[in-house]
Design a protein around this motif. Structure first.
Motif, mmCIF file in Angstrom:
data_model
loop_
_atom_site.group_PDB
_atom_site.id
_atom_site.type_symbol
_atom_site.label_atom_id
_atom_site.label_comp_id
_atom_site.label_asym_id
_atom_site.label_seq_id
_atom_site.Cartn_x
_atom_site.Cartn_y
_atom_site.Cartn_z
ATOM 1 N N ARG A 285 0.830 -1.205 0.000
ATOM 2 C CA ARG A 285 0.000 0.000 0.000
ATOM 3 C C ARG A 285 0.863 1.253 0.000
ATOM 4 N N ARG A 286 1.915 1.241 0.807
ATOM 5 C CA ARG A 286 2.787 2.409 0.871
ATOM 6 C C ARG A 286 3.591 2.584 -0.410
ATOM 7 N N ALA A 287 4.009 1.466 -1.020
ATOM 8 C CA ALA A 287 4.792 1.549 -2.251
ATOM 9 C C ALA A 287 3.962 2.088 -3.410
ATOM 10 N N ALA A 288 2.632 1.923 -3.337
ATOM 11 C CA ALA A 288 1.758 2.378 -4.417
ATOM 12 C C ALA A 288 1.529 3.887 -4.379
ATOM 13 N N ARG A 289 1.933 4.550 -3.313
ATOM 14 C CA ARG A 289 1.743 5.996 -3.235
ATOM 15 C C ARG A 289 2.612 6.704 -4.276
ATOM 16 N N PRO A 290 2.117 7.803 -4.853
ATOM 17 C CA PRO A 290 2.980 8.609 -5.736
ATOM 18 C C PRO A 290 4.203 9.097 -4.968
ATOM 19 N N GLN A 291 5.364 8.967 -5.587
ATOM 20 C CA GLN A 291 6.601 9.274 -4.876
ATOM 21 C C GLN A 291 7.242 10.603 -5.296
ATOM 22 N N THR A 292 6.644 11.309 -6.243
ATOM 23 C CA THR A 292 7.231 12.558 -6.728
ATOM 24 C C THR A 292 6.749 13.731 -5.887
ATOM 25 N N LEU A 293 7.663 14.322 -5.144
ATOM 26 C CA LEU A 293 7.333 15.458 -4.283
ATOM 27 C C LEU A 293 7.218 16.742 -5.103
ATOM 28 N N PRO A 294 6.511 17.747 -4.594
ATOM 29 C CA PRO A 294 6.336 18.990 -5.355
ATOM 30 C C PRO A 294 7.607 19.828 -5.477
ATOM 31 N N LEU A 295 8.609 19.555 -4.643
ATOM 32 C CA LEU A 295 9.865 20.302 -4.692
ATOM 33 C C LEU A 295 11.017 19.336 -4.944
ATOM 34 N N PRO A 296 12.132 19.815 -5.509
ATOM 35 C CA PRO A 296 13.310 18.953 -5.623
ATOM 36 C C PRO A 296 13.812 18.553 -4.239
ATOM 37 N N LEU A 297 14.462 17.384 -4.134
ATOM 38 C CA LEU A 297 14.916 16.884 -2.836
ATOM 39 C C LEU A 297 15.825 17.880 -2.131
ATOM 40 N N GLU A 298 16.620 18.612 -2.903
ATOM 41 C CA GLU A 298 17.552 19.574 -2.302
ATOM 42 C C GLU A 298 16.822 20.684 -1.541
ATOM 43 N N ASN B 60 2.409 17.128 0.167
ATOM 44 C CA ASN B 60 3.809 17.392 0.515
ATOM 45 C C ASN B 60 4.152 16.875 1.914
ATOM 46 N N LEU B 61 3.704 15.643 2.227
ATOM 47 C CA LEU B 61 3.954 15.044 3.534
ATOM 48 C C LEU B 61 4.994 13.938 3.420
ATOM 49 N N LEU B 62 5.894 13.896 4.414
ATOM 50 C CA LEU B 62 6.953 12.887 4.462
ATOM 51 C C LEU B 62 6.682 11.927 5.615
ATOM 52 N N ARG B 63 7.373 10.794 5.609
ATOM 53 C CA ARG B 63 7.269 9.837 6.712
ATOM 54 C C ARG B 63 8.670 9.365 7.071
ATOM 55 N N ILE B 64 8.998 9.384 8.364
ATOM 56 C CA ILE B 64 10.282 8.872 8.835
ATOM 57 C C ILE B 64 10.037 7.942 10.017
ATOM 58 N N GLU B 65 11.012 7.113 10.311
ATOM 59 C CA GLU B 65 10.894 6.139 11.392
ATOM 60 C C GLU B 65 12.203 6.130 12.178
ATOM 61 N N LEU B 66 12.356 7.139 13.024
ATOM 62 C CA LEU B 66 13.604 7.310 13.769
ATOM 63 C C LEU B 66 13.652 6.495 15.051
ATOM 64 N N PHE B 67 12.511 6.314 15.697
ATOM 65 C CA PHE B 67 12.516 5.759 17.053
ATOM 66 C C PHE B 67 11.606 4.550 17.222
ATOM 67 N N GLY B 68 11.379 3.812 16.139
ATOM 68 C CA GLY B 68 10.631 2.578 16.270
ATOM 69 C C GLY B 68 9.215 2.625 15.750
ATOM 70 N N SER B 69 8.687 3.809 15.499
ATOM 71 C CA SER B 69 7.358 3.917 14.901
ATOM 72 C C SER B 69 7.377 5.040 13.875
ATOM 73 N N GLY B 70 6.556 4.893 12.845
ATOM 74 C CA GLY B 70 6.543 5.889 11.787
ATOM 75 C C GLY B 70 5.895 7.192 12.231
ATOM 76 N N GLU B 71 6.445 8.304 11.768
ATOM 77 C CA GLU B 71 5.901 9.618 12.092
ATOM 78 C C GLU B 71 5.790 10.437 10.812
ATOM 79 N N VAL B 72 4.684 11.146 10.671
ATOM 80 C CA VAL B 72 4.475 12.003 9.515
ATOM 81 C C VAL B 72 5.140 13.353 9.761
ATOM 82 N N VAL B 73 5.849 13.827 8.755
ATOM 83 C CA VAL B 73 6.557 15.111 8.835
ATOM 84 C C VAL B 73 5.921 16.066 7.833
#
Length: 274
Positions: free
Chosen positions: A181-194, A236-249
């Motif tokens: 399900r997560r892999a099916a999400r569009p992966q192109t962000l509105p801004l360049p990664l930089e 324009n939402l990101l997801r990271i998993e720094l401390f054991g559970s996913g968090e939306v940024v």
């Protein structure tokens, strides 16, 4: 040295992959920072069952355990197959059907643990896994199977093992579906990664850094590190998993430039451009 430790594995769509060991001197705090062995964890459960008496002597005052095991908060919560009836000091008090059980689970990124004991029956089980995606379910499933085996007085036979494998396999199937399900999400962000890369500071929580590594964003906070996943490209939402559970940024953008990030209700303001 980590040479003798079980290393963490993450579950991907291609199977289990070895990942970075995330504990160092700088973050070896008590939350998620206990390194132990099955023998030592067994002795810790035995100390709880006997109120501090180990090897024929009172190694720890009994009063310390009595206070730790006392139910300070009456509850009636049905979740994850458990009926929690209270909370002691660090222990969930659970009506396990076979007696009152004290349970403490937890872990750190890519690790999962489940410790429990039934004081009246003087039995306890500890489960540890070096994977968290299905390990969190697996350690409690296996612990429950061990309790059932002790209660029946019969060894785990092939039929019981088949049921156990099926339960763990079902947990993996559920997570595989989540990955798909997560892999099916569009992966192109509105801004360049930089535009996202840089250091972002919060006065209470410290600095969160995003970097572009091999064409992908990587997040770091102290010694914690995580790949950055696109959670919702349209917003324009990101997801990271720094401390054991996913968090939306959630990035804040001004004139094509990310000037702040919000994570878990905390705002991190850009400190400087990379």
């Amino acid at each position: 040295s980590t040479g003798s430790l079980a290393m963490p594995y993450t579950l991907t769509r291609h199977g289990f992959e070895r990942t970075r060991f995330g504990k160092f001197d700088e973050n070896m705090q008590s939350a998620g920072g206990i390194i132990t062995t099955p023998v030592d964890m067994g002795r810790w459960l035995a100390a709880n069952i006997s109120n501090g008496r180990i090897d024929g002597r009172q190694a720890i005052p009994a009063a310390a355990f009595e206070k730790a095991h006392h139910n300070y908060l009456d509850l009636d919560i049905h979740a994850h197959g458990e009926h929690q009836i209270g909370y002691a000091l660090g222990w969930r008090v659970v009506d396990a059907g076979r007696g009152t059980m004290l349970v403490h689970g937890g872990g750190f990124t890519r690790f999962a643990t489940y410790m429990s004991f039934i004081p009246e029956q003087r039995i306890g089980v500890a489960g540890m896994a070096n994977n968290s995606e299905i390990g969190t379910d697996a350690v409690s499933i296996i612990a429950d199977a061990i309790y059932r085996t002790i209660a029946s007085g019969r060894a785990i036979d092939q039929d019981a093992l088949a049921v156990l494998r099926a339960e763990v396999s079902n947990a993996k199937t559920r997570y595989d579906a989540e990955l798909a399900r997560r892999a099916a999400r569009p992966q192109t962000l509105p801004l360049p990664l930089e535009a996202y890369a840089g250091s972002y500071a919060n006065p209470d929580w410290g600095t969160l850094t995003l970097s572009v590594v091999d064409g992908k964003l990587v997040a770091r906070m102290g010694r914690a590190e995580s790949a950055v996943e696109v959670f919702d490209a349209s917003r324009n939402l990101l997801r990271i998993e720094l401390f054991g559970s996913g968090e939306v940024v959630t990035p804040t953008v001004d004139d094509g430039r990310v000037i702040a990030l919000e994570m878990s209700g905390a705002r991190y303001s850009r400190a400087h451009m990379p």
